[in-house]
Design an enzyme around this catalytic site. Sequence first.
Site, mmCIF file in Angstrom:
data_model
loop_
_atom_site.group_PDB
_atom_site.id
_atom_site.type_symbol
_atom_site.label_atom_id
_atom_site.label_comp_id
_atom_site.label_asym_id
_atom_site.label_seq_id
_atom_site.Cartn_x
_atom_site.Cartn_y
_atom_site.Cartn_z
ATOM 1 N N HIS A 76 0.914 41.013 -19.166
ATOM 2 C CA HIS A 76 1.531 42.338 -19.247
ATOM 3 C C HIS A 76 3.037 42.246 -19.010
ATOM 4 O O HIS A 76 3.535 41.253 -18.457
ATOM 5 C CB HIS A 76 0.882 43.260 -18.228
ATOM 6 C CG HIS A 76 -0.609 43.331 -18.383
ATOM 7 N ND1 HIS A 76 -1.243 44.311 -19.116
ATOM 8 C CD2 HIS A 76 -1.589 42.513 -17.928
ATOM 9 C CE1 HIS A 76 -2.546 44.093 -19.107
ATOM 10 N NE2 HIS A 76 -2.786 43.004 -18.380
ATOM 11 N N GLY A 77 3.737 43.297 -19.401
ATOM 12 C CA GLY A 77 5.188 43.275 -19.319
ATOM 13 C C GLY A 77 5.727 42.887 -17.968
ATOM 14 O O GLY A 77 6.631 42.053 -17.858
ATOM 15 N N SER A 98 -0.787 49.135 -26.839
ATOM 16 C CA SER A 98 -2.002 49.822 -26.413
ATOM 17 C C SER A 98 -1.951 51.290 -26.845
ATOM 18 O O SER A 98 -0.911 51.793 -27.290
ATOM 19 C CB SER A 98 -2.163 49.745 -24.892
ATOM 20 O OG SER A 98 -1.240 50.617 -24.254
ATOM 21 N N ARG A 142 -6.694 45.411 -22.761
ATOM 22 C CA ARG A 142 -5.638 45.279 -23.769
ATOM 23 C C ARG A 142 -5.117 43.842 -23.842
ATOM 24 O O ARG A 142 -4.748 43.370 -24.917
ATOM 25 C CB ARG A 142 -4.513 46.274 -23.515
ATOM 26 C CG ARG A 142 -3.837 46.191 -22.146
ATOM 27 C CD ARG A 142 -2.979 47.437 -21.937
ATOM 28 N NE ARG A 142 -2.181 47.433 -20.716
ATOM 29 C CZ ARG A 142 -2.603 47.854 -19.530
ATOM 30 N NH1 ARG A 142 -3.855 48.283 -19.392
ATOM 31 N NH2 ARG A 142 -1.798 47.858 -18.485
ATOM 32 N N ARG A 176 2.954 39.031 -24.019
ATOM 33 C CA ARG A 176 2.558 40.387 -23.622
ATOM 34 C C ARG A 176 1.538 40.893 -24.642
ATOM 35 O O ARG A 176 1.623 40.588 -25.831
ATOM 36 C CB ARG A 176 3.767 41.309 -23.596
ATOM 37 C CG ARG A 176 3.453 42.712 -23.090
ATOM 38 C CD ARG A 176 4.656 43.624 -23.185
ATOM 39 N NE ARG A 176 4.293 44.989 -22.827
ATOM 40 C CZ ARG A 176 5.053 46.059 -23.057
ATOM 41 N NH1 ARG A 176 6.236 45.903 -23.657
ATOM 42 N NH2 ARG A 176 4.639 47.264 -22.707
ATOM 43 N N HIS A 177 0.560 41.650 -24.174
ATOM 44 C CA HIS A 177 -0.472 42.194 -25.066
ATOM 45 C C HIS A 177 0.138 43.031 -26.195
ATOM 46 O O HIS A 177 1.280 43.501 -26.107
ATOM 47 C CB HIS A 177 -1.459 43.057 -24.272
ATOM 48 C CG HIS A 177 -0.795 44.224 -23.593
ATOM 49 N ND1 HIS A 177 -0.465 45.397 -24.249
ATOM 50 C CD2 HIS A 177 -0.380 44.389 -22.324
ATOM 51 C CE1 HIS A 177 0.111 46.235 -23.413
ATOM 52 N NE2 HIS A 177 0.180 45.648 -22.235
ATOM 53 N N GLY A 178 -0.636 43.239 -27.255
ATOM 54 C CA GLY A 178 -0.213 44.123 -28.328
ATOM 55 C C GLY A 178 -0.142 45.573 -27.867
ATOM 56 O O GLY A 178 -0.611 45.928 -26.777
ATOM 57 N N LYS A 192 6.232 59.029 -20.243
ATOM 58 C CA LYS A 192 7.491 58.537 -19.682
ATOM 59 C C LYS A 192 8.664 59.458 -19.991
ATOM 60 O O LYS A 192 9.502 59.730 -19.127
ATOM 61 C CB LYS A 192 7.772 57.127 -20.202
ATOM 62 C CG LYS A 192 6.758 56.097 -19.748
ATOM 63 C CD LYS A 192 6.982 54.744 -20.422
ATOM 64 C CE LYS A 192 5.897 53.754 -20.064
ATOM 65 N NZ LYS A 192 6.045 52.478 -20.804
ATOM 66 N N GLU A 211 -1.135 44.188 -14.921
ATOM 67 C CA GLU A 211 0.155 44.872 -14.978
ATOM 68 C C GLU A 211 0.556 45.392 -13.598
ATOM 69 O O GLU A 211 -0.280 45.527 -12.688
ATOM 70 C CB GLU A 211 0.050 46.035 -15.974
ATOM 71 C CG GLU A 211 1.278 46.922 -16.121
ATOM 72 C CD GLU A 211 2.527 46.184 -16.567
ATOM 73 O OE1 GLU A 211 2.998 45.302 -15.807
ATOM 74 O OE2 GLU A 211 3.047 46.491 -17.647
ATOM 75 N N ARG A 231 11.788 49.637 -13.798
ATOM 76 C CA ARG A 231 12.421 48.351 -13.936
ATOM 77 C C ARG A 231 13.062 47.787 -12.668
ATOM 78 O O ARG A 231 13.451 46.633 -12.656
ATOM 79 C CB ARG A 231 13.491 48.436 -15.036
ATOM 80 C CG ARG A 231 12.902 48.577 -16.443
ATOM 81 C CD ARG A 231 12.219 47.291 -16.851
ATOM 82 N NE ARG A 231 11.608 47.390 -18.175
ATOM 83 C CZ ARG A 231 10.320 47.566 -18.383
ATOM 84 N NH1 ARG A 231 9.501 47.677 -17.355
ATOM 85 N NH2 ARG A 231 9.845 47.632 -19.604
ATOM 86 N N TRP A 279 -1.982 53.823 -24.916
ATOM 87 C CA TRP A 279 -1.020 54.540 -24.068
ATOM 88 C C TRP A 279 0.412 54.085 -24.301
ATOM 89 O O TRP A 279 1.337 54.851 -24.079
ATOM 90 C CB TRP A 279 -1.422 54.415 -22.596
ATOM 91 C CG TRP A 279 -2.463 55.420 -22.209
ATOM 92 C CD1 TRP A 279 -3.244 56.176 -23.045
ATOM 93 C CD2 TRP A 279 -2.841 55.796 -20.884
ATOM 94 N NE1 TRP A 279 -4.079 56.984 -22.329
ATOM 95 C CE2 TRP A 279 -3.857 56.767 -20.994
ATOM 96 C CE3 TRP A 279 -2.446 55.378 -19.615
ATOM 97 C CZ2 TRP A 279 -4.462 57.352 -19.878
ATOM 98 C CZ3 TRP A 279 -3.050 55.946 -18.499
ATOM 99 C CH2 TRP A 279 -4.036 56.930 -18.641
ATOM 100 N N GLY A 305 -0.123 50.874 -16.256
ATOM 101 C CA GLY A 305 -0.474 50.172 -15.026
ATOM 102 C C GLY A 305 -1.856 49.552 -15.091
ATOM 103 O O GLY A 305 -2.193 48.833 -16.026
#
Length: 249
Positions: free
Chosen positions: A182-183, A12, A60, A8-10, A98, A87, A115, A14, A22
Site C-alpha cells: 500500500h502507499g 481500488s 486490493r 502499490r496495489h491497483g 478526501k 495500509e 502525508r 474507494w 486505510g
Amino acid sequence: MKRIVLLRHGESVWNRENRFTGWTDVDLSEQGEIEAAHAGELLRREGFRFGHAYTSYLKRAIRTLDIVLRQLDAQWIPVSKSWRLNEKHYGNLQGLNKAETAAKYGDEQVRIWRRSYDVPPEPLAADDPRNPRFDIRYRGIPTAELPLTEALYDTVARALPYWQCVILPALAHHDELLVVAHGNSLRGIIKHLKGLSDEEIVSLNLPTAAPYVFEFDDGLNRTGDYFLGDPDEIAARMEAVARQGNAKR
C-alpha cells in the site's frame, strides 16, 4: 545483482471515489484490475522471475498480486501475507471523501493527516465496529498492537521489522522478490531504504500499480532504484495522487 520490486496495489473502488481507505477491505476497481495486469506485463517484458512474493491482509493488494502473478505465469511461487504490510490506519477518516474533508478542514490539515510523518487522524473508538480487534483475520494479534489510527511513523514502526527480519533476508536465497502492498506501508520502507528525512517523505506520492525496482549487491546493500514505465506518465500519476486531498474548486 539482486532486485526487489515494490508495487502499490491497483486502483481500488474507494481510490476511485477519493475516499480514505486505510484498513477498510475494499476491492479493486475495473481500472485497478487493468493497472495490475499492465504492471504484470511490464515485469514480464523485463524478464523478472520472482522466487517469493509478499503482500498484506487486504484484498486490493492480494488481488493485485494474483493478477500480476497470472501475467507472469508464476502463480505457483510461495506467497507470504502479513498484517504488518497493511495500509496506514486512517482512524475516523476511513470512508470519508478526501476532497469533502479538505473543504471542511482545509487542504493543509488534510495534507498533514495524509502525508505528515508524525500526526495521526482522530482514532476510532474502542467499541467502533471498524476496530480491527473485531475482525477475524487479526484474531491472533495482541489487541495492543492493533491500531485505531496511525501516523506514518506508526506504520513504519510495524512494517519495518517485517522488512528487516523477513523480506530483506530472503533476498540472500532469491535473486528477485515482489512486495505488493500500500502507499504508506511502502513509503515507510522506501524512507528507510533511501535514507529520506521526515520532511522529504511527505512529498513522496506512489502511483497505483507502478513497479518500483530496488537493486542490491550480494551483501544486500542498495545500489540503485527506478520505476518501470514511462517517466512522464509516472510523474503525472504521482501528481494526481498528491492532488487527491485538495478541496474541489
